[in-house]
Write a protein that holds these residues in place. Sequence first.
Motif, short mmCIF file in Angstrom:
data_model
loop_
_atom_site.label_atom_id
_atom_site.label_comp_id
_atom_site.label_asym_id
_atom_site.label_seq_id
_atom_site.Cartn_x
_atom_site.Cartn_y
_atom_site.Cartn_z
N ARG A 2 -35.72 -5.32 -40.08
CA ARG A 2 -35.48 -4.90 -41.46
C ARG A 2 -35.93 -5.97 -42.43
NH1 ARG A 2 -30.93 -2.46 -44.15
NH2 ARG A 2 -30.63 -4.61 -44.71
N LEU A 3 -35.54 -7.21 -42.10
CA LEU A 3 -35.89 -8.35 -42.95
C LEU A 3 -37.41 -8.47 -43.05
CD1 LEU A 3 -34.50 -10.88 -44.36
CD2 LEU A 3 -35.19 -12.11 -42.33
N ARG A 6 -38.82 -5.85 -45.34
CA ARG A 6 -38.48 -6.14 -46.74
C ARG A 6 -39.41 -7.22 -47.28
NH1 ARG A 6 -32.59 -7.57 -46.63
NH2 ARG A 6 -33.32 -9.70 -46.72
N GLU A 7 -39.59 -8.27 -46.48
CA GLU A 7 -40.45 -9.38 -46.91
C GLU A 7 -41.89 -8.91 -47.09
OE1 GLU A 7 -39.62 -12.27 -47.86
OE2 GLU A 7 -37.50 -12.06 -47.37
N ARG A 14 -45.36 -9.72 -55.16
CA ARG A 14 -45.57 -11.13 -55.52
C ARG A 14 -47.02 -11.38 -55.89
NH1 ARG A 14 -42.16 -13.07 -50.84
NH2 ARG A 14 -40.08 -13.27 -51.70
N ARG A 196 -40.73 -23.25 -48.24
CA ARG A 196 -39.34 -23.69 -48.18
C ARG A 196 -38.51 -22.71 -47.34
NH1 ARG A 196 -36.16 -27.03 -51.15
NH2 ARG A 196 -33.97 -26.43 -51.26
N GLU A 197 -38.74 -21.44 -47.63
CA GLU A 197 -38.03 -20.40 -46.90
C GLU A 197 -38.34 -20.48 -45.41
OE1 GLU A 197 -38.70 -16.89 -49.05
OE2 GLU A 197 -37.93 -15.63 -47.44
N VAL A 200 -36.57 -23.30 -43.79
CA VAL A 200 -35.15 -22.96 -43.56
C VAL A 200 -35.02 -22.00 -42.38
CG1 VAL A 200 -33.11 -21.84 -44.51
CG2 VAL A 200 -34.44 -23.40 -45.92
N MET A 201 -35.93 -21.04 -42.30
CA MET A 201 -35.90 -20.11 -41.17
C MET A 201 -35.98 -20.87 -39.85
SD MET A 201 -38.48 -17.13 -42.40
CE MET A 201 -37.98 -15.51 -41.89
N LEU A 203 -35.23 -23.94 -39.35
CA LEU A 203 -34.05 -24.77 -39.17
C LEU A 203 -32.91 -23.98 -38.54
CD1 LEU A 203 -33.30 -27.68 -39.96
CD2 LEU A 203 -32.20 -26.72 -41.99
N VAL A 204 -32.76 -22.73 -38.95
CA VAL A 204 -31.63 -21.97 -38.43
C VAL A 204 -32.00 -21.19 -37.17
CG1 VAL A 204 -30.46 -21.83 -40.65
CG2 VAL A 204 -32.07 -20.03 -40.00
N GLY A 205 -33.18 -21.46 -36.62
CA GLY A 205 -33.48 -20.94 -35.29
C GLY A 205 -34.25 -19.63 -35.24
N ALA A 206 -35.06 -19.35 -36.29
CA ALA A 206 -35.91 -18.17 -36.22
C ALA A 206 -37.09 -18.47 -35.28
CB ALA A 206 -36.44 -17.82 -37.61
N THR A 207 -37.46 -17.51 -34.49
CA THR A 207 -38.62 -17.71 -33.61
C THR A 207 -39.90 -17.61 -34.43
OG1 THR A 207 -38.77 -15.37 -33.17
CG2 THR A 207 -37.45 -16.68 -31.64
N PHE A 210 -40.80 -14.12 -35.21
CA PHE A 210 -40.02 -13.55 -36.31
C PHE A 210 -40.57 -13.99 -37.65
CE2 PHE A 210 -36.63 -13.37 -39.36
CZ PHE A 210 -35.97 -12.20 -39.05
N PRO B 75 -36.35 -22.72 -31.14
CA PRO B 75 -35.37 -21.84 -31.80
C PRO B 75 -34.10 -21.64 -30.96
CG PRO B 75 -37.38 -20.63 -31.23
CD PRO B 75 -37.67 -22.09 -31.03
N ARG B 78 -31.99 -24.57 -31.72
CA ARG B 78 -31.49 -24.62 -33.10
C ARG B 78 -30.34 -23.65 -33.34
NH1 ARG B 78 -36.61 -26.17 -36.32
NH2 ARG B 78 -37.12 -28.07 -35.17
N ARG B 79 -30.28 -22.61 -32.54
CA ARG B 79 -29.16 -21.67 -32.71
C ARG B 79 -27.86 -22.24 -32.17
NH1 ARG B 79 -32.12 -15.83 -31.66
NH2 ARG B 79 -34.00 -16.44 -32.78
N LEU B 91 -31.87 -21.55 -50.54
CA LEU B 91 -32.92 -20.74 -51.17
C LEU B 91 -32.45 -20.36 -52.56
CD1 LEU B 91 -33.86 -18.60 -48.05
CD2 LEU B 91 -35.01 -20.63 -48.95
N PHE B 102 -28.73 -15.12 -44.32
CA PHE B 102 -30.09 -15.41 -43.87
C PHE B 102 -30.12 -16.00 -42.46
CE2 PHE B 102 -34.06 -18.01 -44.21
CZ PHE B 102 -34.92 -16.97 -44.50
N VAL B 106 -32.10 -13.94 -39.39
CA VAL B 106 -33.28 -14.41 -38.66
C VAL B 106 -33.03 -14.49 -37.15
CG1 VAL B 106 -34.13 -15.70 -40.62
CG2 VAL B 106 -32.85 -16.88 -38.85
N THR B 107 -31.77 -14.46 -36.75
CA THR B 107 -31.53 -14.46 -35.31
C THR B 107 -31.29 -13.04 -34.82
OG1 THR B 107 -29.20 -14.90 -35.70
CG2 THR B 107 -30.60 -16.78 -35.29
#
Lengths: 282, 230
Positions: A2-3, A6-7, A14, A196-197, A200-201, A203-207, A210, B75, B78-79, B91, B102, B106-107
């Motif tokens: 979904r994300l 949307r992006e 943009r 930046r986004e 952050v992605m 950093l929080v563990g997005a593959t 993704f 990843p 990081r999780r 953000l 967010f 993303v996970t």
Amino acid sequence: MRLAWREALLAFRRAPVLSALSITTIAFSLFAFGLFGLVALNIRNALVQVEERVEVRAFIVDGTPAEVTSTALGDIAAFPEVLSAKMVSPEQALERARKELGEFSDVFDPGILPASIDVRMKNGHRDPATVKAVAERIRTYDFVDDVRFGEEWVEKLYRIRNLATLVGIVLGLTFASVAVIIIGSTIRMAVLARAREISVMRLVGATDGFIRSPFLIEGALKGLLGGLLALGLSALANSVISKFVFRADFFDAKFAVAGVLAGALIGLLGSAVSVGRHLRDV
Amino acid sequence: MIRFTHVTKVFPRTGTALSDVSLNINKGEFVFLTGPSGAGKSTILKLIFLEERPTNGEVKVGNISSATARGRDVPRLRRKLGVVFQDFRLLEDRTVEANVAFALEVTGAPQSVIGPKVSRLLTQVGLGAKATSLPRELSGGEQQRVAIARALANDPQVLIADEPTGNLDDRATRGVLQLLRDINNAGTAIIMATHDLELTKREGFRVLEVNRGQLVFDSAEPNGPAKAGI
Ligand SMILES: Nc1ncnc2c1ncn2[C@@H]1O[C@H](COP(=O)(O)OP(=O)(O)O)[C@@H](O)[C@H]1O
Ligand SMILES: [Mg+2]
């Protein structure tokens, strides 16, 4: 997912100008394919009709014994490229000439026309080279005076068709590579704008997959829109020609769908190459 | 749970940032990483969350080793970690709750899980009432709490904080430290880098001190050589 969608959709808002430019170049690329493809298609269809009438006609020297010609007739009919071979007597030739020439038929004296063997080629063997080869083989018979076949204009049609195909491919590929470059730089700007986004992605563990998917969706969507636009333009061109020039055939549905999907593929390719390269810099 | 074995890090342009660092951090510990600016604190933290790889030696976090980790292990690692920084890294164009959500989106967490979880996290960091604010409408201390909420979103075993109070006044610093203590009490290990020695003395937690890329003091082994971690 979904994300990602949307992006991808946000990306259009943009950078509307660049997005429109990407879509347009993809459309032109496919339109070039489409337009020259249509020319080639219509020539091909015309050729099929012409080819059905392609005959090799071997004129026979006066006074050749009937046994000789009928043996030869059997041999020729057995050529793998040959559909049928039949004997045309001078009387039948005259008859045919009268029918074809209508009111001028009176100029013919019976006996002016020689007897001939008329040969019809099998479907798939009606191209100039094969026809010519068969004609040359028939020419080797002693009793054959001359061989005629519609060589020149068949060859000319073939050449036009090949040229149209070539021009279509070259123009299409040129536009396609321009489209790939434009899509690539659009994606590059989008990646940098979202650096930046993306960090952050990460950093929080997005593959990586993704992170990449919105850009890929964006590229494929643009390609799809470009493909639809090209299909619309081709249909328009076709209907204009059909209305004012001659009745032209259009692609069948399978080919049209393949063309639109090719657009999606170009878009996907452009963004995949670019996103792979630029994600490393973020 | 986190183990450095003879770790050296050399940057191509600036030279040796860490030399022969060995250390061991256990589950549920609270560790201060201290030392002057440029000592190598941030580099140690980056090695833990695989932002950097060691030039020599091995960094092991849980069952993931720097020696064998492949792209897709990053990843995964990081999780299991949460990371916060001095500059918050929120953000700016998203609300507080969207920033926290967010990390779950993303996970691939389902929407039905994300909503309740985000409001629980915001309550936990004391920002339940600011869910729909934008980051710029918050104070520094509040922004750092949002970053902490985001770091906790995937229930990490370790929270890594690089100078989290570096941009905050005394009051906000105390508030953030109290929050980190609470999080630690609930079982999450915390590794916090700070150049503020006073702050580390007050708390009575384990202190690791680095200077010029070397581990010069470990309060867990005050007499032994700093390299005792192996
Ligand atoms: N990405 C990098 N590239 C080059 N040099 C770096 C990089 N990161 C850190 N360094 C160098 O490594 C040393 C330690 O830096 P850092 O770990 O950030 O120190 P601290 O966090 O203790 O202030 C410094 O000399 C710094 O210049
Ligand atoms: Mg630092």
